[in-house]
Design an enzyme around this catalytic site. Structure first.
Site, mmCIF file in Angstrom:
data_model
loop_
_atom_site.group_PDB
_atom_site.id
_atom_site.type_symbol
_atom_site.label_atom_id
_atom_site.label_comp_id
_atom_site.label_asym_id
_atom_site.label_seq_id
_atom_site.Cartn_x
_atom_site.Cartn_y
_atom_site.Cartn_z
ATOM 1 N N CYS A 130 0.866 -1.177 0.000
ATOM 2 C CA CYS A 130 0.000 0.000 0.000
ATOM 3 C C CYS A 130 0.907 1.232 0.000
ATOM 4 O O CYS A 130 2.099 1.120 -0.278
ATOM 5 C CB CYS A 130 -0.986 -0.006 1.168
ATOM 6 S SG CYS A 130 -0.279 0.231 2.812
ATOM 7 N N ARG A 147 -3.294 -0.798 5.311
ATOM 8 C CA ARG A 147 -3.841 -1.871 4.481
ATOM 9 C C ARG A 147 -2.889 -3.035 4.262
ATOM 10 O O ARG A 147 -3.265 -4.197 4.442
ATOM 11 C CB ARG A 147 -4.290 -1.308 3.130
ATOM 12 C CG ARG A 147 -5.417 -0.295 3.267
ATOM 13 C CD ARG A 147 -5.707 0.406 1.977
ATOM 14 N NE ARG A 147 -4.603 1.299 1.633
ATOM 15 C CZ ARG A 147 -4.504 1.949 0.481
ATOM 16 N NH1 ARG A 147 -5.425 1.781 -0.457
ATOM 17 N NH2 ARG A 147 -3.490 2.756 0.238
ATOM 18 N N ASP A 190 -8.232 3.259 1.337
ATOM 19 C CA ASP A 190 -7.361 3.683 2.428
ATOM 20 C C ASP A 190 -8.217 4.195 3.593
ATOM 21 O O ASP A 190 -8.951 5.167 3.436
ATOM 22 C CB ASP A 190 -6.419 4.788 1.938
ATOM 23 C CG ASP A 190 -5.319 5.113 2.916
ATOM 24 O OD1 ASP A 190 -5.396 4.690 4.092
ATOM 25 O OD2 ASP A 190 -4.363 5.801 2.518
#
Length: 159
Positions: free
Chosen positions: A10, A16, A127
């Site tokens: 990420c 994440r 996100d």
């Protein structure tokens, strides 16, 4: 004995990708495949070097039985494109950045994690960093679903 390596990516490697790392690693070890499947995570940016995952990510993951506390953020390296069999990004920006940083021969191994979702229909793992609690739960819902499909895929690769 054949092994397989998966890298989750990420932006900053604190929400994440460590969540996906922790969930997938938990599933791999639950099946006794830790000696055959390696799991790692990294960020496209070096915003949080050596930092633990975001406390909200850790708290939400812990409620579902996943321990992220030992993971530490790092930036993706050139060597990652060589050593990992599959590099799974969380969104379109991560995909573009990973592809721009890697030699073209490695592009086929760079894919979106949500391609492996079996129940959810989302092109990306959004996100949650600037959002509320629900965002961290949504990340876990998508990641758990994708990791189930991913585990089946990797097992087929291992034969």
């Amino acid at each position: 004995m054949k092994t397989y390596s998966v890298l989750f990516v990420c932006m900053g490697n604190i929400c994440r990708s460590p969540t996906a790392h922790g969930v997938f690693q938990h599933k791999v070890h639950a099946l006794g495949l830790g000696h055959r499947i390696q799991v790692d995570s990294a960020g496209t940016h070096n915003y949080h070097p050596n930092s633990p995952p975001d406390s909200r990510s850790q708290a939400h993951a812990s409620r579902r039985g996943y321990d992220l506390s030992r993971l530490r953020a790092r930036q993706i390296l050139d060597a990652d494109f060589e050593v990992h069999d599959l590099i799974l990004v969380m969104d379109w920006d991560n995909l573009a950045l990973a592809q721009s940083e890697s030699p073209p021969r490695h592009h086929p191994k760079i894919r979106r994690l949500t391609e492996f979702c079996e129940s959810h229909d989302s092109p990306v793992v959004p996100d949650p960093y600037y959002g509320g609690e629900r965002g961290f739960e949504e990340v876990l819902d998508l990641v758990e679903d994708a990791c189930e499909g991913l585990l089946r895929h990797v097992q087929r690769q291992l034969g």
